[in-house]
Design an enzyme around this catalytic site. Structure first.
Site, PDB file in Angstrom:
ATOM      1  N   SER A  62     100.913 -51.482  25.100  1.00  0.00           N
ATOM      2  CA  SER A  62     100.613 -52.831  25.590  1.00  0.00           C
ATOM      3  C   SER A  62      99.401 -53.487  24.962  1.00  0.00           C
ATOM      4  CB  SER A  62     100.450 -52.806  27.112  1.00  0.00           C
ATOM      5  OG  SER A  62     101.707 -52.651  27.728  1.00  0.00           O
TER       6      SER A  62
ATOM      7  N   GLY B 168      97.277 -49.276  26.439  1.00  0.00           N
ATOM      8  CA  GLY B 168      98.716 -49.311  26.232  1.00  0.00           C
ATOM      9  C   GLY B 168      99.370 -47.965  26.445  1.00  0.00           C
TER      10      GLY B 168
ATOM     11  N   ASN C 216     106.286 -56.606  31.882  1.00  0.00           N
ATOM     12  CA  ASN C 216     106.553 -56.638  30.444  1.00  0.00           C
ATOM     13  C   ASN C 216     107.477 -57.787  30.064  1.00  0.00           C
ATOM     14  OD1 ASN C 216     105.283 -54.034  29.239  1.00  0.00           O
ATOM     15  ND2 ASN C 216     106.262 -53.340  31.113  1.00  0.00           N
TER      16      ASN C 216
END
Length: 350
Positions: free
Chosen positions: A70, A305, A171
């Site tokens: 991420s 992430g 997401n």
């Protein structure tokens, strides 16, 4: 493996945390392998701990590449904000303006709300089977499209009805932003990231792999659990993550990127300031950028992430004088977050 401090600028100001202390902190990270780069007032330390591959003795490569998950979102957000700076879109434009009919209530969900996760759109990730579910292992080489992922997400009701009223990490927001970038520019989000960020900043270890399953160059192997063993998941089709997380990078490149971003080289001051504004009261996530306060009450900005078999973290003080980037191959189900936080505290606080 330990690499000593090296001078990164002609004049280094202030004390640096001893290399041995940083190595001790990295060795304390709970992982199969871990690599880190710390920048401290013009000096740079790089180190590694653990192994590159289970059952082998080769050390994790200090300058190796990894899936950054991420942290991709900060790259996508920076491109969006550059397009805003160029007058090609506005933060408060509705999604419907660019992608009519793609998401329910698109006329009331704005670009800003996608960026700061206040859209209410259901998270695509929640529609996936995770290990040890058998279907998960079929994802390794499967190609996904953003349209397919978004459709799976919006088949579920929104998490809340009023966009902008709550924070809910999804997401799906960044899959939609990737499609908007392509609509506005005529190029994919990956091409825009390459053109606007990777090449100008000379991020030679960074790429947007699209559907390419391999990690180029030196790298650690990543694993996921299967049948009481660890399955090598290094090779996988990153279209599973798409604009929400497909980035491959290095600790050096992540520090360079966040240094440029927070140093004001990528965005006008007003938009950088908006990037640091939380979408909800007392929130810690702005426009693709997150932050937290270290043990010594120094605030750091960046992102982290999760890319299934890899986890990455990159944080910087607001003045960019101190930066930390860490990547690990987690020994699931153990979670490395707390041990990485301790390393970040050690690097920032001394």
């Amino acid at each position: 493996m330990l690499m000593a401090w090296v001078t990164a600028a002609a004049l280094a100001v202030g004390p640096a945390v001893p290399a041995g202390e940083l190595q001790k902190g990295l060795d304390g990270v709970v992982a199969i392998g871990a690599v880190a780069e710390v920048r401290d007032n013009g000096k740079v330390w790089r180190g590694s701990s653990g192994v590159a591959e289970l059952g082998k003795t080769r050390k994790a490569p200090v300058a190796g590449r990894f899936r950054a998950g991420s942290i991709s979102k900060t790259f996508v957000a920076t491109v969006v904000l550059q397009l805003v700076a160029e007058g090609r879109m506005r933060l408060d434009d509705p999604v419907e303006r660019y992608l009519p009919g793609v998401v329910p209530n698109g006329e009331n969900i704005t670009v800003r709300q996608l960026l700061n996760h206040t859209s209410g759109l259901y998270d695509f990730k929640k529609t996936l089977v995770m290990p040890p579910g058998a279907e998960f292992y079929t994802y390794q080489y499967r190609t996904w499209t953003a349209a397919e992922q978004i459709a799976r997400a919006v088949a579920n009701p929104p998490v809340f009805k009023e966009p902008g009223s709550q924070f809910d990490y999804s997401n799906t927001n960044y899959l939609v932003l990737g499609e908007i970038i392509e609509k506005v520019t005529g190029r994919t989000y990956g091409e825009e990231i390459e053109r606007r960020l990777i090449r100008p900043l000379r991020l030679h270890g960074t790429s947007m792999p699209g559907t390419s399953t391999r990690i180029p160059g030196p790298h650690m192997h990543g694993y996921v659990p299967k049948d009481d063993e660890m399955l090598d998941f290094t090779e996988m089709n990153p279209s599973l993550f798409g604009a929400s997380g497909e980035l491959i990078s290095t600790t050096h490149d992540l520090n360079t990127f966040f240094g440029a971003l927070l140093g004001g080289r990528l965005l006008p001051a007003q938009l950088l300031a908006e990037m640091k504004e939380a979408g909800t009261e007392d929130g810690t996530y702005g426009l693709g950028l997150s932050w937290h306060d270290t043990a010594c009450k120094v605030r750091v900005y960046g992102n982290d992430g999760d890319a299934l078999a890899y986890q990455a973290y990159a944080f910087s003080t607001e003045d960019t004088r101190k930066q930390v980037a860490v990547a690990v191959t987690p020994n699931l189900p153990a979670n490395p977050d707390d041990s990485v936080d301790a390393l970040v505290d050690r690097a920032i606080c001394g």
